[in-house]
Design a protein around this motif. Structure first.
Motif, PDB file in Angstrom:
ATOM      1  N   ILE A  39      23.642  43.861   8.693  1.00 44.05           N
ATOM      2  CA  ILE A  39      24.329  45.112   8.364  1.00 44.05           C
ATOM      3  C   ILE A  39      24.339  46.050   9.561  1.00 44.05           C
ATOM      4  CG2 ILE A  39      24.194  47.186   6.936  1.00 44.05           C
ATOM      5  CD1 ILE A  39      23.180  45.351   4.674  1.00 44.05           C
ATOM      6  N   LEU A  40      23.192  46.161  10.250  1.00 45.24           N
ATOM      7  CA  LEU A  40      23.131  47.025  11.428  1.00 45.24           C
ATOM      8  C   LEU A  40      24.059  46.540  12.543  1.00 45.24           C
ATOM      9  CD1 LEU A  40      19.330  47.855  11.625  1.00 45.24           C
ATOM     10  CD2 LEU A  40      21.206  49.411  11.122  1.00 45.24           C
ATOM     11  N   LEU A  41      24.078  45.242  12.789  1.00 45.69           N
ATOM     12  CA  LEU A  41      24.981  44.720  13.814  1.00 45.69           C
ATOM     13  C   LEU A  41      26.440  44.885  13.409  1.00 45.69           C
ATOM     14  CD1 LEU A  41      23.066  41.557  14.979  1.00 45.69           C
ATOM     15  CD2 LEU A  41      23.496  43.629  16.285  1.00 45.69           C
ATOM     16  N   GLY A  42      26.725  44.778  12.135  1.00 45.86           N
ATOM     17  CA  GLY A  42      28.078  45.020  11.657  1.00 45.86           C
ATOM     18  C   GLY A  42      28.515  46.453  11.869  1.00 45.86           C
ATOM     19  N   ILE A  43      27.591  47.393  11.649  1.00 46.23           N
ATOM     20  CA  ILE A  43      27.908  48.808  11.868  1.00 46.23           C
ATOM     21  C   ILE A  43      28.143  49.078  13.350  1.00 46.23           C
ATOM     22  CG2 ILE A  43      26.929  51.144  11.768  1.00 46.23           C
ATOM     23  CD1 ILE A  43      25.593  50.267   9.132  1.00 46.23           C
ATOM     24  N   VAL A  44      27.325  48.486  14.217  1.00 45.25           N
ATOM     25  CA  VAL A  44      27.522  48.645  15.659  1.00 45.25           C
ATOM     26  C   VAL A  44      28.861  48.058  16.082  1.00 45.25           C
ATOM     27  CG1 VAL A  44      26.671  47.875  17.918  1.00 45.25           C
ATOM     28  CG2 VAL A  44      25.081  48.765  16.228  1.00 45.25           C
ATOM     29  N   LEU A  45      29.185  46.893  15.556  1.00 47.80           N
ATOM     30  CA  LEU A  45      30.457  46.260  15.896  1.00 47.80           C
ATOM     31  C   LEU A  45      31.632  47.066  15.378  1.00 47.80           C
ATOM     32  CD1 LEU A  45      31.628  43.734  17.242  1.00 47.80           C
ATOM     33  CD2 LEU A  45      31.563  42.623  15.027  1.00 47.80           C
ATOM     34  N   TYR A  46      31.472  47.682  14.224  1.00 47.27           N
ATOM     35  CA  TYR A  46      32.536  48.511  13.669  1.00 47.27           C
ATOM     36  C   TYR A  46      32.737  49.784  14.491  1.00 47.27           C
ATOM     37  CZ  TYR A  46      35.521  50.607  10.141  1.00 47.27           C
ATOM     38  OH  TYR A  46      36.580  51.157   9.481  1.00 47.27           O
ATOM     39  N   GLY A  47      31.692  50.240  15.168  1.00 56.30           N
ATOM     40  CA  GLY A  47      31.786  51.442  15.978  1.00 56.30           C
ATOM     41  C   GLY A  47      32.525  51.252  17.285  1.00 56.30           C
ATOM     42  N   ILE A  48      32.727  50.011  17.708  1.00 52.43           N
ATOM     43  CA  ILE A  48      33.475  49.760  18.938  1.00 52.43           C
ATOM     44  C   ILE A  48      34.955  49.948  18.636  1.00 52.43           C
ATOM     45  CG2 ILE A  48      34.058  48.057  20.696  1.00 52.43           C
ATOM     46  CD1 ILE A  48      31.347  46.754  20.167  1.00 52.43           C
ATOM     47  N   PRO A  49      35.652  50.782  19.421  1.00 51.68           N
ATOM     48  CA  PRO A  49      37.080  51.004  19.142  1.00 51.68           C
ATOM     49  C   PRO A  49      37.891  49.711  19.254  1.00 51.68           C
ATOM     50  CG  PRO A  49      36.269  52.591  20.737  1.00 51.68           C
ATOM     51  CD  PRO A  49      35.188  51.592  20.523  1.00 51.68           C
ATOM     52  N   LYS A  50      38.942  49.614  18.481  1.00 54.29           N
ATOM     53  CA  LYS A  50      39.770  48.404  18.443  1.00 54.29           C
ATOM     54  C   LYS A  50      41.092  48.631  19.167  1.00 54.29           C
ATOM     55  CE  LYS A  50      40.305  44.278  16.623  1.00 54.29           C
ATOM     56  NZ  LYS A  50      39.939  43.183  17.419  1.00 54.29           N
ATOM     57  N   THR A  51      41.083  49.422  20.221  1.00 53.61           N
ATOM     58  CA  THR A  51      42.300  49.689  20.967  1.00 53.61           C
ATOM     59  C   THR A  51      42.102  49.340  22.430  1.00 53.61           C
ATOM     60  OG1 THR A  51      41.609  51.962  21.374  1.00 53.61           O
ATOM     61  CG2 THR A  51      43.000  51.575  19.445  1.00 53.61           C
ATOM     62  N   GLY A  52      43.135  48.849  23.047  1.00 53.77           N
ATOM     63  CA  GLY A  52      43.116  48.568  24.481  1.00 53.77           C
ATOM     64  C   GLY A  52      42.106  47.506  24.857  1.00 53.77           C
ATOM     65  N   ALA A  53      41.347  47.794  25.909  1.00 50.50           N
ATOM     66  CA  ALA A  53      40.365  46.836  26.426  1.00 50.50           C
ATOM     67  C   ALA A  53      39.184  46.683  25.487  1.00 50.50           C
ATOM     68  CB  ALA A  53      39.877  47.286  27.795  1.00 50.50           C
ATOM     69  N   PHE A  54      38.966  47.664  24.622  1.00 53.48           N
ATOM     70  CA  PHE A  54      37.832  47.588  23.708  1.00 53.48           C
ATOM     71  C   PHE A  54      38.027  46.520  22.635  1.00 53.48           C
ATOM     72  CE2 PHE A  54      37.418  52.008  25.228  1.00 53.48           C
ATOM     73  CZ  PHE A  54      36.149  51.895  25.775  1.00 53.48           C
ATOM     74  N   ALA A  55      39.258  46.115  22.385  1.00 55.02           N
ATOM     75  CA  ALA A  55      39.506  45.072  21.395  1.00 55.02           C
ATOM     76  C   ALA A  55      38.863  43.760  21.826  1.00 55.02           C
ATOM     77  CB  ALA A  55      41.002  44.888  21.175  1.00 55.02           C
ATOM     78  N   ALA A  56      38.991  43.426  23.100  1.00 50.07           N
ATOM     79  CA  ALA A  56      38.373  42.207  23.610  1.00 50.07           C
ATOM     80  C   ALA A  56      36.852  42.335  23.626  1.00 50.07           C
ATOM     81  CB  ALA A  56      38.895  41.889  25.005  1.00 50.07           C
ATOM     82  N   ILE A  57      36.354  43.543  23.862  1.00 50.19           N
ATOM     83  CA  ILE A  57      34.909  43.745  23.873  1.00 50.19           C
ATOM     84  C   ILE A  57      34.322  43.502  22.483  1.00 50.19           C
ATOM     85  CG2 ILE A  57      33.096  45.486  24.147  1.00 50.19           C
ATOM     86  CD1 ILE A  57      34.742  46.626  26.452  1.00 50.19           C
ATOM     87  N   SER A  58      34.997  43.980  21.451  1.00 50.32           N
ATOM     88  CA  SER A  58      34.481  43.755  20.095  1.00 50.32           C
ATOM     89  C   SER A  58      34.509  42.276  19.731  1.00 50.32           C
ATOM     90  CB  SER A  58      35.259  44.590  19.081  1.00 50.32           C
ATOM     91  OG  SER A  58      36.596  44.188  19.033  1.00 50.32           O
TER      92      SER A  58
END
Length: 144
Positions: A6-25
């Protein structure tokens, strides 16, 4: 393990899903699946793959990530007895099964690159950070 997921899911959800951050997530999710598949086995790999896939599914609105990451965790945990290279190979096999077997064809080049970078980062981690629980079970140590 559920609270860690659950904690890792919340951290992953906090990464923006736009631009270069999409590949990071995508890369962070793949690394999490690799790490827990190697350390704890196929069941935990499938669990964390499902958690990461659900988070990415909620972010993008596309169901492909749920199956992709779950099968990736199963593949990585299935071949983990061959070491870290086997775990990364299992992740690649799981990804190929998902892409060609289930028709998940719209994975972008940045997504494939994120999986590649996650595999490389997993391979270069020191052994003190990444270890399999099989060694503890074989030596007879008590697990908490």
């Amino acid at each position: 393990m559920i609270s860690t997921g659950i904690l890792l899911g919340i951290v992953l959800y906090g990464i923006p899903k736009t631009g270069a951050f999409a590949a990071i997530s995508l890369g962070v999710g793949a690394f999490v699946v690799l790490y827990f598949s190697f350390c704890y086995g196929m069941g935990e790999g499938a669990f964390f793959g499902t958690v990461c896939g659900m988070v990415l599914m909620y972010q993008s609105g596309d169901m492909k990530y749920l199956g992709l990451y779950a099968v990736m965790g199963i593949g990585a945990g299935l071949i983990r007895l061959y070491g870290r290279i086997g775990t990364v190979g299992g992740m690649i096999c799981g990804t190929l099964v998902s892409i060609y077997g289930f028709g998940v064809e719209n994975i972008t080049l940045s997504g494939v690159g994120a999986f590649f970078v996650a595999g490389i980062l997993f391979l270069v981690l020191p052994e003190s950070f990444v270890y399999s629980r099989e060694k503890e079970l074989q030596s007879g140590e008590e697990l908490m």
